[in-house]
Motif scaffolding. Structure first.
Motif, PDB file in Angstrom:
ATOM      1  N   THR A   1      -4.503  11.488 -18.155  1.00  0.00           N
ATOM      2  CA  THR A   1      -3.210  12.170 -18.243  1.00  0.00           C
ATOM      3  C   THR A   1      -2.048  11.188 -18.064  1.00  0.00           C
ATOM      4  O   THR A   1      -0.932  11.480 -18.491  1.00  0.00           O
TER       5      THR A   1
ATOM      6  N   TYR B   1      -9.620  11.721 -14.957  1.00  0.00           N
ATOM      7  CA  TYR B   1      -8.615  12.656 -15.466  1.00  0.00           C
ATOM      8  C   TYR B   1      -7.208  12.141 -15.167  1.00  0.00           C
ATOM      9  O   TYR B   1      -6.284  12.285 -15.979  1.00  0.00           O
TER      10      TYR B   1
ATOM     11  N   LEU C   1      -5.597  19.032 -21.535  1.00  0.00           N
ATOM     12  CA  LEU C   1      -6.860  19.231 -20.833  1.00  0.00           C
ATOM     13  C   LEU C   1      -7.715  20.314 -21.487  1.00  0.00           C
ATOM     14  O   LEU C   1      -8.802  20.632 -21.004  1.00  0.00           O
TER      15      LEU C   1
ATOM     16  N   LEU D   1     -11.175  21.002 -12.522  1.00  0.00           N
ATOM     17  CA  LEU D   1     -10.337  21.170 -13.700  1.00  0.00           C
ATOM     18  C   LEU D   1      -9.819  22.598 -13.834  1.00  0.00           C
ATOM     19  O   LEU D   1      -8.639  22.815 -14.140  1.00  0.00           O
TER      20      LEU D   1
END
Length: 433
Positions: free
Chosen positions: A58, A54, A267, A397
């Protein structure tokens, strides 16, 4: 034509020119919204292609928003030298070059060439943002600038609404990673084929951008003439940007708001695909992203009408409270309740950027271009989405969206106190050429 007749004609003719110019400018807002939100389908795709965490995923979006920080002040200086129209054409051309750069990035394929191509696209968008946002704000009566920018930003949201369908069909729908429940099982050959699925959509985007640049170059766009720009430059030396509270607190307001907006958008697909939330494939999740951005579009059209009746500050405060509540629900609930809470934040986020922007440049007078450049530079706040990526890796998350909830609190502070102008200068209005 006598001087008096010419002066009289200038008095009556600008309004229709402005209406047609704003219609054309709406296409610019549409295109940069469209291209920005293609990233929301591109990021989960690249996460599967390059097997990224992640944080690494990002980081791609962080590079996009770093371009705003790097290019904003040079963009403001360029606009001072060549004017709004040529700057818009230049911005579209830069975007087209970056879009074409995605083709070799996919052929190699290379994570780093992708970063470079997206940085170029974002630099072109930065130039458009610095030129078009203040242009729309000053092209009519100051008291309706919030309503006017929200209206044109609604076309930006139309682009962001359609982009997930475009990306979902042409990127996720044509790739193995986008149509399987577990993208981690892809073979190397499948990853290579998936990487190349971005070539067609970015080629289409590049062609559209070149055509739009040609239309802008041909169109007689109302602009500040050279004499006006020289006069404004002299006037700017007498004033300081930092004496305007609404700008000083508006810069961090844009910065912090972008952390919230970009974190949610980038996300979103991964979030609603979680088994405990929506249990969807990435392609299926992209259809719900369409609803998120559709809510922003509806909110901006509604906001344009509401702010003709209710003050911009009050509307912004109400939106920030609503956003805070639904983000808490998204952070702690499960199933469809959490999913629809995250979707609904688009409605509350809708009016935030254009309203903060117009409140931030209110009363800047001849300092409008510089103030606009700083506010657009603050869009670099979106680069801190990498912090949410780190939180998602470290704490999960779902809990990472508490960062978004915290961002809404500052927007509320800005609406209630930070947006109150100090040392307001006479508003300038763009004149026709």
């Amino acid at each position: 034509m006598t001087n008096d007749t010419r002066a009289a004609a200038d008095t009556v003719s600008p309004a229709p020119n402005y209406r047609s110019a704003l219609t054309l400018l709406a296409t610019l807002f549409f295109m940069w919204g469209f291209i920005t939100v293609i990233n929301n389908t591109l990021l989960p795709h690249l996460r599967s292609v390059f097997d990224l965490t992640y944080t690494q995923t990002t980081l791609i979006e962080s590079v996009w928003f770093i371009a705003y920080f790097v290019a904003s002040i040079p963009s403001a200086k360029l606009i001072e030298r060549i004017g709004y129209k040529r700057s818009m054409v230049t911005g579209l051309t830069i975007m087209a070059v970056g879009a074409l750069g995605m083709i070799p990035a996919a052929e190699i394929p290379s994570y780093y060439v992708v970063l470079l191509a997206l940085f170029v696209i974002a630099s072109g968008i930065t130039l458009l943002q610095v030129a078009a946002n203040p242009y729309v704000a000053v092209v009519g009566p100051p008291e309706t600038s919030h309503s006017r920018l929200n209206l044109v930003q609604a076309f930006n949201s139309l682009g962001t609404t359609l982009a997930p369908l475009f990306g979902g069909y042409l990127i996720l729908g044509r790739s193995v990673s986008g149509t399987t429940q577990d993208p981690s099982t892809l073979t190397q050959a499948q990853r290579l084929a998936d990487a190349q699925s971005v070539e067609l959509p970015y080629l289409i985007v590049a062609i559209v951008l070149v055509l739009l640049a040609g239309v802008i170059a041909w169109y007689k766009l109302p602009d500040m003439n050279a004499a006006n720009r020289r006069g404004a430059a002299e006037e700017r030396r007498k004033h300081s940007l930092w004496s305007h509270r609404n700008l000083v607190f508006g810069i961090p307001a844009i910065f912090i708001y972008l952390i919230a907006e970009i974190g949610v958008a980038n996300l979103f697909i991964n979030f609603v695909s979680l088994p405990e939330i929506g249990d969807l494939t990435h392609e299926q999740a992209s259809r719900y992203l369409f609803i998120l951005w559709g809510g922003m579009m509806v909110g901006r059209f509604a906001g344009s009408f509401i702010m003709q009746k209710i003050s911009a500050e009050t509307t912004l405060a109400a939106a920030s409270v609503g956003a805070f509540i639904v983000m808490l629900i998204a952070s702690f609930a499960t199933g469809h309740l959490a999913m629809w809470a995250l979707i609904s934040v688009g409605l509350f986020h809708s009016i935030m950027f254009p309203t903060i922007f117009t409140l931030g440049i209110r009363g800047l007078g001849p300092l409008t271009e510089e103030g606009s450049g700083l506010l657009v530079m603050a869009i670099a706040g979106g680069a801190l989405v990498v912090v949410q990526g780190w939180l998602a890796d470290a704490y999960g998350l779902q809990l990472s969206f508490l960062l978004t909830a915290a961002c809404e609190i500052y927007v509320l502070f800005y609406a209630l106190w930070g947006a109150k102008p100090t040392n307001a200068l006479k508003e300038k209005v763009v004149k026709s050429v």
